[in-house]
Design a protein around this motif. Structure first.
Motif, PDB file in Angstrom:
ATOM      1  N   HIS A 336     -42.987  -5.711  19.323  1.00  0.00           N
ATOM      2  CA  HIS A 336     -42.702  -6.028  17.818  1.00  0.00           C
ATOM      3  C   HIS A 336     -43.059  -4.686  17.180  1.00  0.00           C
ATOM      4  CE1 HIS A 336     -41.838 -10.281  18.366  1.00  0.00           C
ATOM      5  NE2 HIS A 336     -43.093 -10.236  18.916  1.00  0.00           N
ATOM      6  N   PRO A 337     -42.485  -3.424  17.478  1.00  0.00           N
ATOM      7  CA  PRO A 337     -42.730  -2.186  16.665  1.00  0.00           C
ATOM      8  C   PRO A 337     -42.533  -2.233  15.215  1.00  0.00           C
ATOM      9  CG  PRO A 337     -40.582  -1.770  18.172  1.00  0.00           C
ATOM     10  CD  PRO A 337     -41.557  -3.490  18.440  1.00  0.00           C
ATOM     11  N   GLY A 338     -43.213  -1.861  14.412  1.00  0.00           N
ATOM     12  CA  GLY A 338     -42.686  -1.406  13.077  1.00  0.00           C
ATOM     13  C   GLY A 338     -42.685  -2.758  12.219  1.00  0.00           C
ATOM     14  N   TYR A 339     -43.093  -4.058  12.903  1.00  0.00           N
ATOM     15  CA  TYR A 339     -42.861  -5.206  12.260  1.00  0.00           C
ATOM     16  C   TYR A 339     -43.332  -5.452  10.603  1.00  0.00           C
ATOM     17  CZ  TYR A 339     -46.875  -8.329  11.266  1.00  0.00           C
ATOM     18  OH  TYR A 339     -47.971  -9.113  10.883  1.00  0.00           O
ATOM     19  N   PHE A 340     -44.424  -4.622  10.424  1.00  0.00           N
ATOM     20  CA  PHE A 340     -44.999  -4.645   9.150  1.00  0.00           C
ATOM     21  C   PHE A 340     -44.315  -3.952   8.191  1.00  0.00           C
ATOM     22  CE2 PHE A 340     -48.330  -4.746   5.977  1.00  0.00           C
ATOM     23  CZ  PHE A 340     -48.848  -5.980   6.377  1.00  0.00           C
ATOM     24  N   THR A 341     -43.645  -2.568   8.627  1.00  0.00           N
ATOM     25  CA  THR A 341     -42.716  -1.945   7.756  1.00  0.00           C
ATOM     26  C   THR A 341     -41.631  -2.688   7.495  1.00  0.00           C
ATOM     27  OG1 THR A 341     -43.522   0.081   8.963  1.00  0.00           O
ATOM     28  CG2 THR A 341     -41.329   0.129   7.732  1.00  0.00           C
ATOM     29  N   THR A 342     -40.970  -3.415   8.411  1.00  0.00           N
ATOM     30  CA  THR A 342     -39.972  -4.497   8.057  1.00  0.00           C
ATOM     31  C   THR A 342     -40.401  -5.395   6.853  1.00  0.00           C
ATOM     32  OG1 THR A 342     -38.980  -4.339  10.305  1.00  0.00           O
ATOM     33  CG2 THR A 342     -38.347  -6.213   8.969  1.00  0.00           C
ATOM     34  N   TRP A 343     -41.557  -5.956   7.051  1.00  0.00           N
ATOM     35  CA  TRP A 343     -41.986  -6.823   6.107  1.00  0.00           C
ATOM     36  C   TRP A 343     -41.837  -5.910   4.747  1.00  0.00           C
ATOM     37  CZ3 TRP A 343     -43.288  -9.765   2.267  1.00  0.00           C
ATOM     38  CH2 TRP A 343     -43.798 -11.067   2.547  1.00  0.00           C
ATOM     39  N   LYS A 344     -42.447  -4.937   4.592  1.00  0.00           N
ATOM     40  CA  LYS A 344     -42.369  -4.169   3.206  1.00  0.00           C
ATOM     41  C   LYS A 344     -41.135  -3.710   2.592  1.00  0.00           C
ATOM     42  CE  LYS A 344     -46.975  -1.734   3.967  1.00  0.00           C
ATOM     43  NZ  LYS A 344     -47.445  -0.327   4.001  1.00  0.00           N
ATOM     44  N   GLU A 345     -39.955  -3.590   3.666  1.00  0.00           N
ATOM     45  CA  GLU A 345     -38.774  -2.983   3.403  1.00  0.00           C
ATOM     46  C   GLU A 345     -37.482  -3.803   3.523  1.00  0.00           C
ATOM     47  OE1 GLU A 345     -38.308   0.757   5.674  1.00  0.00           O
ATOM     48  OE2 GLU A 345     -40.172   1.524   4.615  1.00  0.00           O
ATOM     49  N   GLY A 346     -37.828  -5.082   3.503  1.00  0.00           N
ATOM     50  CA  GLY A 346     -36.782  -6.286   3.857  1.00  0.00           C
ATOM     51  C   GLY A 346     -36.505  -6.956   2.701  1.00  0.00           C
ATOM     52  N   ARG A 347     -36.145  -8.114   3.042  1.00  0.00           N
ATOM     53  CA  ARG A 347     -35.714  -9.206   1.999  1.00  0.00           C
ATOM     54  C   ARG A 347     -36.422 -10.505   2.318  1.00  0.00           C
ATOM     55  NH1 ARG A 347     -29.707  -9.583   1.766  1.00  0.00           N
ATOM     56  NH2 ARG A 347     -29.801  -8.817   3.885  1.00  0.00           N
ATOM     57  N   LEU A 348     -37.100 -11.228   1.330  1.00  0.00           N
ATOM     58  CA  LEU A 348     -37.593 -12.439   1.433  1.00  0.00           C
ATOM     59  C   LEU A 348     -36.501 -13.572   0.785  1.00  0.00           C
ATOM     60  CD1 LEU A 348     -39.824 -14.596   2.162  1.00  0.00           C
ATOM     61  CD2 LEU A 348     -40.676 -13.763  -0.177  1.00  0.00           C
ATOM     62  N   ALA A 349     -36.202 -14.566   1.670  1.00  0.00           N
ATOM     63  CA  ALA A 349     -35.381 -15.466   1.177  1.00  0.00           C
ATOM     64  C   ALA A 349     -36.051 -16.868   1.242  1.00  0.00           C
ATOM     65  CB  ALA A 349     -34.114 -15.762   2.037  1.00  0.00           C
ATOM     66  N   VAL A 350     -36.179 -17.652   0.043  1.00  0.00           N
ATOM     67  CA  VAL A 350     -36.713 -18.676  -0.306  1.00  0.00           C
ATOM     68  C   VAL A 350     -35.615 -19.897  -0.369  1.00  0.00           C
ATOM     69  CG1 VAL A 350     -38.332 -19.942  -1.571  1.00  0.00           C
ATOM     70  CG2 VAL A 350     -38.749 -17.633  -1.672  1.00  0.00           C
ATOM     71  N   GLY A 351     -35.975 -20.765   0.524  1.00  0.00           N
ATOM     72  CA  GLY A 351     -34.836 -21.970   0.653  1.00  0.00           C
ATOM     73  C   GLY A 351     -33.417 -21.826   1.567  1.00  0.00           C
ATOM     74  N   GLY A 352     -33.480 -20.663   2.374  1.00  0.00           N
ATOM     75  CA  GLY A 352     -32.447 -20.510   3.108  1.00  0.00           C
ATOM     76  C   GLY A 352     -32.600 -19.440   4.367  1.00  0.00           C
ATOM     77  N   LEU A 353     -31.650 -19.503   5.090  1.00  0.00           N
ATOM     78  CA  LEU A 353     -31.902 -18.365   6.458  1.00  0.00           C
ATOM     79  C   LEU A 353     -30.944 -17.195   6.313  1.00  0.00           C
ATOM     80  CD1 LEU A 353     -33.215 -18.379   8.987  1.00  0.00           C
ATOM     81  CD2 LEU A 353     -31.226 -19.149  10.333  1.00  0.00           C
ATOM     82  N   LEU A 354     -31.393 -16.175   6.033  1.00  0.00           N
ATOM     83  CA  LEU A 354     -30.717 -14.666   5.992  1.00  0.00           C
ATOM     84  C   LEU A 354     -29.897 -14.510   7.292  1.00  0.00           C
ATOM     85  CD1 LEU A 354     -33.551 -12.542   4.057  1.00  0.00           C
ATOM     86  CD2 LEU A 354     -30.918 -13.111   3.208  1.00  0.00           C
ATOM     87  N   GLY A 355     -28.558 -14.119   6.987  1.00  0.00           N
ATOM     88  CA  GLY A 355     -27.691 -13.889   7.881  1.00  0.00           C
ATOM     89  C   GLY A 355     -27.528 -12.609   8.338  1.00  0.00           C
ATOM     90  N   GLU A 356     -26.881 -11.953   9.211  1.00  0.00           N
ATOM     91  CA  GLU A 356     -26.598 -10.645   9.236  1.00  0.00           C
ATOM     92  C   GLU A 356     -25.884  -9.927   8.354  1.00  0.00           C
ATOM     93  OE1 GLU A 356     -27.631  -8.665  11.878  1.00  0.00           O
ATOM     94  OE2 GLU A 356     -28.484 -10.414  13.022  1.00  0.00           O
ATOM     95  N   ASP A 357     -25.100 -10.661   7.544  1.00  0.00           N
ATOM     96  CA  ASP A 357     -24.293  -9.990   6.425  1.00  0.00           C
ATOM     97  C   ASP A 357     -24.905 -10.327   5.256  1.00  0.00           C
ATOM     98  OD1 ASP A 357     -23.997 -12.640   6.501  1.00  0.00           O
ATOM     99  OD2 ASP A 357     -21.596 -12.615   6.396  1.00  0.00           O
ATOM    100  N   GLY A 358     -26.134 -11.055   4.915  1.00  0.00           N
ATOM    101  CA  GLY A 358     -26.711 -11.308   3.710  1.00  0.00           C
ATOM    102  C   GLY A 358     -26.426 -12.648   3.406  1.00  0.00           C
TER     103      GLY A 358
END
Length: 396
Positions: A336-358
């Motif tokens: 899981h390389p760079g997973y924490f960077t992904t946490w910092k630079e990603g998106r958090l969706a509350v109430g749903g599953l994020l898809g490939e196209d957002g």
């Protein structure tokens, strides 16, 4: 009780006092057409103010001939946990003189404009406690009085040397929004209110109101604090807005009755990358599953509080504050390389599953009583969210 008032320009003439006495009523959820494609609704019924529509767009509005106004007093009941939002708007001269009643930090806020005068008055008891409160506005020239629950009073006195103006023409009224440019307001605020009004009595005028929506949403008979997800949408945050600690640690906490949830509670994903985390409730199996890549942590849904601590090489899941009820999952930096960077630079969706196209899916049905990241409450009104989500209240 202390009241705060900011004043700009000259004090307003008594003619404005008439429009100040025009306050919100509860509106009926049933109506008929009026020949203009708008549904007409009557007063007196309970209506939900946070219904899906453009942010500043009124839920409904009407026009009244000023010569038809016979009463100087209006009253209604308000119930909300939301600390901020627009309740009622009124104007004359097609928006040149206007009045807005709202909540700000939980207390009543009146903003009034006439000519070159602008007055903002706020104060009194906090009304966002989830209880029904009666508000009454009356004109006792040269004073306008806002009364809360029959005792707490805000009195605004206004006199000027200007010649008394005789008002004529039409008065426009709007519920849950405004009919002017929001930049004209002295105090800026979030317009959408997760709240209800009922039992309105206004100016003894029977003019029907035009609804801007096809159907008015009802209010729940009983509510509790929290964010309600009806299974039709989610709220999305950029994770870069969250404070990150020096030890590279993120703490996320969720409160609620997990036995009554079904669907994706939250998911985390960075653009162009695969889904990083997902927490999913399954009402059929009575289990909650936290997925991280190909690994899963499955728990029975009997807890009321869940704490998830993300670290660079470790994932901890704590249930109901019980350290003995903790699951620890080591994170391999190779797989899981760079997973924490992904946490910092990603998106958090509350109430749903994020898809490939957002685009989201597997939306949550249920109530999250509280959501915190790094010890701070998440304000869903600051997210990009589906309008069906109630940010501050859940059906009890």
């Amino acid at each position: 009780m202390r009241w705060r008032m900011a004043r700009f320009g000259k004090t307003m003439a008594g003619g404005l006092l008439l429009s100040l006495s025009l306050t919100l009523l509860g509106w009926g959820a049933e109506g008929q057409g009026n020949g203009r494609g708008k549904k007409e609704v009557s007063g007196g019924t309970t209506v939900y103010l946070g219904q899906d529509r453009d942010t500043w767009r009124p839920l409904m509005h009407t026009r009244v001939n000023l010569n038809d106004i016979r009463s100087i007093k209006s009253s209604f009941h308000l119930r909300t946990f939301d600390p901020e939002g627009t309740i009622f708007y009124g104007d004359t001269k097609n928006g040149k003189d206007w009045f807005v009643l709202s909540l700000k930090d939980g207390v009543p806020l009146m903003q009034i404009s006439r000519g070159e005068s602008l007055v903002s008055v706020a104060g009194g008891p906090k009304l966002n406690d989830g209880k029904w409160h009666m508000l009454e506005v009356s004109n006792h020239e040269p004073f306008v009085v806002l009364e809360v629950d029959g005792s707490n009073r805000m009195v605004v006195g206004m006199e000027s040397n200007r010649t008394m103006e005789i008002l004529s023409g039409e008065l426009r009224l709007a519920l849950g929004g405004i009919l002017i440019d929001k930049e004209q307001m002295f105090v800026q605020l979030q317009p959408q209110m997760d709240g209800c009004v009922r039992d309105g009595s206004w100016l003894n005028v029977s003019t029907p109101w035009e609804s801007e929506v096809e159907e008015l949403w009802p209010c729940h008979a009983n509510i509790q604090p929290g964010s309600y997800f009806p299974g039709s949408g989610f709220a999305v945050f950029n994770t870069s807005v969250f404070p990150f600690e020096a030890d590279q640690r993120v703490k996320m906490e969720l409160w609620g009755d997990f036995r009554k949830m079904d669907g994706t509670i939250f998911s985390i994903k960075a653009s162009g990358q695969k889904l990083l985390f997902a927490l999913v409730a399954n009402n059929n199996t009575k289990e909650i599953t936290l997925t991280f890549g190909e690994e899963n942590i499955t728990m029975k849904d009997t807890f009321k509080r869940l704490v998830i601590i993300f670290q660079t090489d470790l994932l901890q899941v704590l249930r109901d504050g019980d350290k003995s009820n903790t699951t620890t999952l080591p994170i391999n930096p190779v797989s899981h390389p760079g997973y924490f960077t992904t946490w910092k630079e990603g998106r958090l969706a509350v109430g749903g599953l994020l898809g490939e196209d957002g685009v989201g899916s597997q939306f949550l049905t249920g109530c999250l009583e509280k959501i915190q990241v790094q010890g701070r409450d998440l304000d869903l009104d600051s997210a990009v969210k589906h309008m069906s989500i109630s940010s501050y209240s859940c059906p009890a």
